[in-house]
Design a protein around this motif. Structure first.
Motif, PDB file in Angstrom:
ATOM      1  N   UNK A 117      97.125 -71.196  74.100  1.00 23.55           N
ATOM      2  CA  UNK A 117      96.226 -72.197  73.524  1.00 23.55           C
ATOM      3  C   UNK A 117      96.974 -72.964  72.438  1.00 23.55           C
ATOM      4  N   UNK A 118      96.860 -74.307  72.519  1.00 23.03           N
ATOM      5  CA  UNK A 118      97.616 -75.144  71.585  1.00 23.03           C
ATOM      6  C   UNK A 118      96.682 -76.004  70.746  1.00 23.03           C
ATOM      7  N   UNK A 119      97.166 -76.368  69.556  1.00 22.44           N
ATOM      8  CA  UNK A 119      96.548 -77.414  68.740  1.00 22.44           C
ATOM      9  C   UNK A 119      97.565 -78.547  68.716  1.00 22.44           C
ATOM     10  N   UNK A 120      97.188 -79.669  69.332  1.00 21.56           N
ATOM     11  CA  UNK A 120      98.178 -80.734  69.532  1.00 21.56           C
ATOM     12  C   UNK A 120      99.225 -80.229  70.504  1.00 21.56           C
ATOM     13  N   UNK A 121     100.459 -80.244  70.095  1.00 25.86           N
ATOM     14  CA  UNK A 121     101.546 -79.758  70.950  1.00 25.86           C
ATOM     15  C   UNK A 121     102.076 -78.391  70.511  1.00 25.86           C
ATOM     16  N   UNK A 122     101.379 -77.772  69.557  1.00 29.40           N
ATOM     17  CA  UNK A 122     101.879 -76.517  68.987  1.00 29.40           C
ATOM     18  C   UNK A 122     101.045 -75.338  69.460  1.00 29.40           C
ATOM     19  N   UNK A 123     101.750 -74.350  70.021  1.00 33.84           N
ATOM     20  CA  UNK A 123     101.061 -73.113  70.422  1.00 33.84           C
ATOM     21  C   UNK A 123     100.623 -72.359  69.153  1.00 33.84           C
ATOM     22  N   UNK A 124      99.414 -71.861  69.188  1.00 32.16           N
ATOM     23  CA  UNK A 124      98.882 -71.121  68.039  1.00 32.16           C
ATOM     24  C   UNK A 124      99.627 -69.817  67.804  1.00 32.16           C
ATOM     25  N   UNK A 125     100.272 -69.309  68.837  1.00 34.22           N
ATOM     26  CA  UNK A 125     101.050 -68.084  68.709  1.00 34.22           C
ATOM     27  C   UNK A 125     100.178 -66.836  68.691  1.00 34.22           C
ATOM     28  N   UNK A 126     100.757 -65.748  68.248  1.00 42.50           N
ATOM     29  CA  UNK A 126     100.043 -64.476  68.095  1.00 42.50           C
ATOM     30  C   UNK A 126     100.369 -63.928  66.707  1.00 42.50           C
ATOM     31  N   UNK A 127      99.919 -64.672  65.712  1.00 44.00           N
ATOM     32  CA  UNK A 127     100.282 -64.391  64.325  1.00 44.00           C
ATOM     33  C   UNK A 127      99.313 -63.379  63.726  1.00 44.00           C
ATOM     34  N   UNK A 128      99.820 -62.208  63.371  1.00 38.45           N
ATOM     35  CA  UNK A 128      98.989 -61.174  62.754  1.00 38.45           C
ATOM     36  C   UNK A 128      99.274 -60.999  61.271  1.00 38.45           C
ATOM     37  N   UNK A 129     100.438 -61.472  60.827  1.00 37.72           N
ATOM     38  CA  UNK A 129     100.810 -61.334  59.420  1.00 37.72           C
ATOM     39  C   UNK A 129     100.061 -62.378  58.586  1.00 37.72           C
ATOM     40  N   UNK A 130      99.275 -61.943  57.594  1.00 36.13           N
ATOM     41  CA  UNK A 130      98.500 -62.913  56.800  1.00 36.13           C
ATOM     42  C   UNK A 130      99.372 -63.811  55.930  1.00 36.13           C
ATOM     43  N   UNK A 131     100.633 -63.449  55.743  1.00 39.90           N
ATOM     44  CA  UNK A 131     101.534 -64.276  54.925  1.00 39.90           C
ATOM     45  C   UNK A 131     102.121 -65.437  55.711  1.00 39.90           C
ATOM     46  N   UNK A 132     102.062 -65.348  57.060  1.00 37.85           N
ATOM     47  CA  UNK A 132     102.574 -66.437  57.906  1.00 37.85           C
ATOM     48  C   UNK A 132     101.471 -67.461  58.117  1.00 37.85           C
ATOM     49  N   UNK A 133     101.831 -68.722  58.012  1.00 36.78           N
ATOM     50  CA  UNK A 133     100.836 -69.784  58.130  1.00 36.78           C
ATOM     51  C   UNK A 133     100.400 -69.974  59.580  1.00 36.78           C
ATOM     52  N   UNK A 134      99.099 -70.234  59.760  1.00 39.32           N
ATOM     53  CA  UNK A 134      98.527 -70.493  61.082  1.00 39.32           C
ATOM     54  C   UNK A 134      97.806 -71.833  61.031  1.00 39.32           C
ATOM     55  N   UNK A 135      98.064 -72.664  62.004  1.00 45.34           N
ATOM     56  CA  UNK A 135      97.440 -73.983  62.055  1.00 45.34           C
ATOM     57  C   UNK A 135      95.910 -73.892  62.001  1.00 45.34           C
ATOM     58  N   UNK A 136      95.313 -74.890  61.415  1.00 48.28           N
ATOM     59  CA  UNK A 136      93.850 -75.100  61.327  1.00 48.28           C
ATOM     60  C   UNK A 136      93.173 -74.043  60.461  1.00 48.28           C
ATOM     61  N   UNK A 137      93.246 -72.761  60.872  1.00 51.38           N
ATOM     62  CA  UNK A 137      92.422 -71.752  60.205  1.00 51.38           C
ATOM     63  C   UNK A 137      92.809 -71.576  58.734  1.00 51.38           C
ATOM     64  N   UNK A 138      94.110 -71.599  58.439  1.00 55.68           N
ATOM     65  CA  UNK A 138      94.528 -71.424  57.047  1.00 55.68           C
ATOM     66  C   UNK A 138      94.264 -72.679  56.223  1.00 55.68           C
ATOM     67  N   UNK A 139      94.347 -73.831  56.854  1.00 53.65           N
ATOM     68  CA  UNK A 139      94.056 -75.086  56.155  1.00 53.65           C
ATOM     69  C   UNK A 139      92.573 -75.142  55.783  1.00 53.65           C
ATOM     70  N   UNK A 140      91.718 -74.687  56.685  1.00 51.50           N
ATOM     71  CA  UNK A 140      90.265 -74.641  56.405  1.00 51.50           C
ATOM     72  C   UNK A 140      89.991 -73.692  55.243  1.00 51.50           C
ATOM     73  N   UNK A 141      90.633 -72.527  55.279  1.00 52.77           N
ATOM     74  CA  UNK A 141      90.460 -71.555  54.187  1.00 52.77           C
ATOM     75  C   UNK A 141      90.867 -72.153  52.849  1.00 52.77           C
ATOM     76  N   UNK A 142      91.997 -72.847  52.822  1.00 51.24           N
ATOM     77  CA  UNK A 142      92.493 -73.410  51.567  1.00 51.24           C
ATOM     78  C   UNK A 142      91.582 -74.509  51.038  1.00 51.24           C
ATOM     79  N   UNK A 143      90.949 -75.269  51.940  1.00 49.75           N
ATOM     80  CA  UNK A 143      90.121 -76.396  51.520  1.00 49.75           C
ATOM     81  C   UNK A 143      88.711 -75.971  51.093  1.00 49.75           C
ATOM     82  N   UNK A 144      88.071 -75.109  51.869  1.00 45.82           N
ATOM     83  CA  UNK A 144      86.649 -74.806  51.610  1.00 45.82           C
ATOM     84  C   UNK A 144      86.373 -73.324  51.375  1.00 45.82           C
TER      85      UNK A 144
END
Length: 446
Positions: A119-146
């Motif tokens: 599953x991609x956002x734009x042209x970037x695969x969301x990956x399988x990121x489990x480490x909370x220190x690694x940035x994840x598209x969309x979800x971390x930006x939402x957390x930082x904003x609201x």
């Protein structure tokens, strides 16, 4: 019968009646009035006490409702932010490449292995990121904003199981909860309400179980270019974050030992007394009569309309107490959070003022009775003396007359009294003198 009594007895009876009858009338009127006032006061006091309990439950309901309203607005706005961020980053799509997921059912914890397109956002695969220190598209930006949790779900199959492929929701061990999924069907066989709403193309807003805790949430469908539902977008805040509401409820006191509590419909403590039993399931608890009172209260609460209050009485003995006491609880159901809100106390504490009023009324009755008995005893004593003072001269005159009839004409008669008895004594004295003269004449004639 009264006619056959001696004057002293008659006077004693009449005198006592003159004292007792007015007192009986006054005491009866006072007793009846006090009883009416007491009953009305107890009824009003009980009514006010029950109203206070109702107001307490309603105030908690109102607080929860206001938090729900505010949080829903925030959640809906946060969902709008998440949707806009995803759109600005190119939206959601799938790559031709696939990736294997070791997925875990968030309810049953049953594992399953599945191969899904990346599953991609734009042209970037969301990956399988489990480490909370690694940035994840969309979800971390939402957390930082609201400041909310955010998750992107990918649809796993035709039944609608939804897999977390990107999230900032953390598991207990501190890693991102990717690879967990919401099943379309829950362990009890019912359709999951979140998945059911999303598959209908609707947005779900409300309380939901997320990974390992209850959250206030919003879920909306993610669609592909063909308008097919391929996943869902989530934002939410944990109920635990509503700490001010929780502390307010914990600080509420009912009577001496009563308190406000919150259960869910499965009998789990959400908020317990002093928070000591939070999370404990008490669904099968029984009162001292052997009745499943928790089940009964939950059943009553869930049958209510929004804002309505139900009442439940049950016998209960707290640890360390020697006697069973009746308890009263008022309950209300807040459906959006599945909260059964209750406030209760022991009836003897709750109606303590009424009990004191009853005790005061009993003391007042005994006081009236004591006054009546003392008054009666005093009346008997006084009228006995009075009757003797009045009847003694009459008895003496009667005795004198009796002796005179037998020929004793040298009797000393007391004529010092100035009342009617004195007049009678003087008349008898004159009669004695006349008899003496008559007897003297008769002797001379002989």
């Amino acid at each position: 019968m009264f006619k056959t009594l001696k004057i002293q007895s008659k006077m004693l009876i009449i005198g006592c009646l003159l004292v007792v009858i007015p007192q009986l009338i006054v005491a009866s009127i006072t007793f009846i009035q006090n009883k009416l006032i007491l009953n009305n006061t107890i009824e009003e006091t009980s009514h006010l006490a029950y109203n206070d309990l109702d107001h307490l439950v309603k105030s908690v309901y109102g607080l929860v409702q206001s938090h729900q309203d505010v949080n829903q607005i925030n959640i809906k706005n946060s969902l709008n932010v998440a949707r806009e961020i995803a759109a600005k980053n190119g939206g959601f799509s799938f790559d031709e490449k696939t990736v294997r997921w070791d997925a875990v059912n968030q309810f049953s914890l049953a594992p399953t292995s599945i191969e899904l397109p990346q599953m991609k956002v734009g042209n970037t695969w969301l990956g399988q990121v489990s480490n909370p220190l690694d940035n994840v598209l969309v979800v971390d930006r939402v957390r930082d904003l609201v400041d909310v949790t955010c998750t992107i779900f990918q649809r796993m199959n035709g039944t609608g199981d939804m897999l977390r492929v990107a999230t900032n929701v953390l598991k207990k061990e501190g890693t991102r909860a990717i690879g967990t999924f919401i099943p379309g069907t829950e362990p009890d066989g019912r359709q999951n309400p979140v998945v059911a709403a999303v598959l209908k193309g609707e947005t779900f807003v409300g309380k939901a179980y997320v990974v390992n805790a209850e959250y206030i949430t919003a879920y909306e469908p993610i669609r592909d270019s063909a308008n097919k539902i391929i996943g869902m977008l989530y934002v939410g805040i944990p109920l635990e974050r509503v700490k001010s509401l929780r502390q307010t409820i914990l600080n509420m006191v009912v009577g001496k030992t009563g308190y406000v509590w919150v259960l869910d419909s499965k009998g789990n403590y959400v908020i317990s007394q002093q928070g000591k039993r939070d999370g404990e399931n008490i669904l099968n608890s029984k009162d001292d009569a052997g009745n499943p009172f928790i089940q009964e209260m939950i059943k009553k609460a869930k049958a209510l309309k929004p804002g309505e209050i139900a009442e439940h009485h049950y016998p209960w003995k707290n640890p360390g107490e020697l006697e069973t006491r009746m308890k009263i609880a008022r309950v209300v159901y807040f459906e959006p959070w599945d909260w059964v809100i209750g406030a209760g106390s022991a009836e003897d504490e709750f109606l303590e003022s009424s009990t004191k009023l009853k005790a005061a009324a009993i003391r007042s009755t005994f006081l009236l009775l004591g006054v009546f008995i003392i008054s009666l005893a005093a009346a008997v004593w006084v009228w006995t003396i009075v009757a003797k003072q009045i009847t003694r001269p009459i008895v003496n005159l009667t005795d004198a007359a009796e002796r005179m009839s037998k020929g004793e004409l040298d009797i000393n008669i007391d004529t010092s009294a100035k009342d009617e008895i004195g007049s009678l004594a003087q008349a008898i004295d004159r009669m004695q003198t006349s008899l003496k003269l008559a007897m003297s004449r008769l002797r001379k004639e002989k």
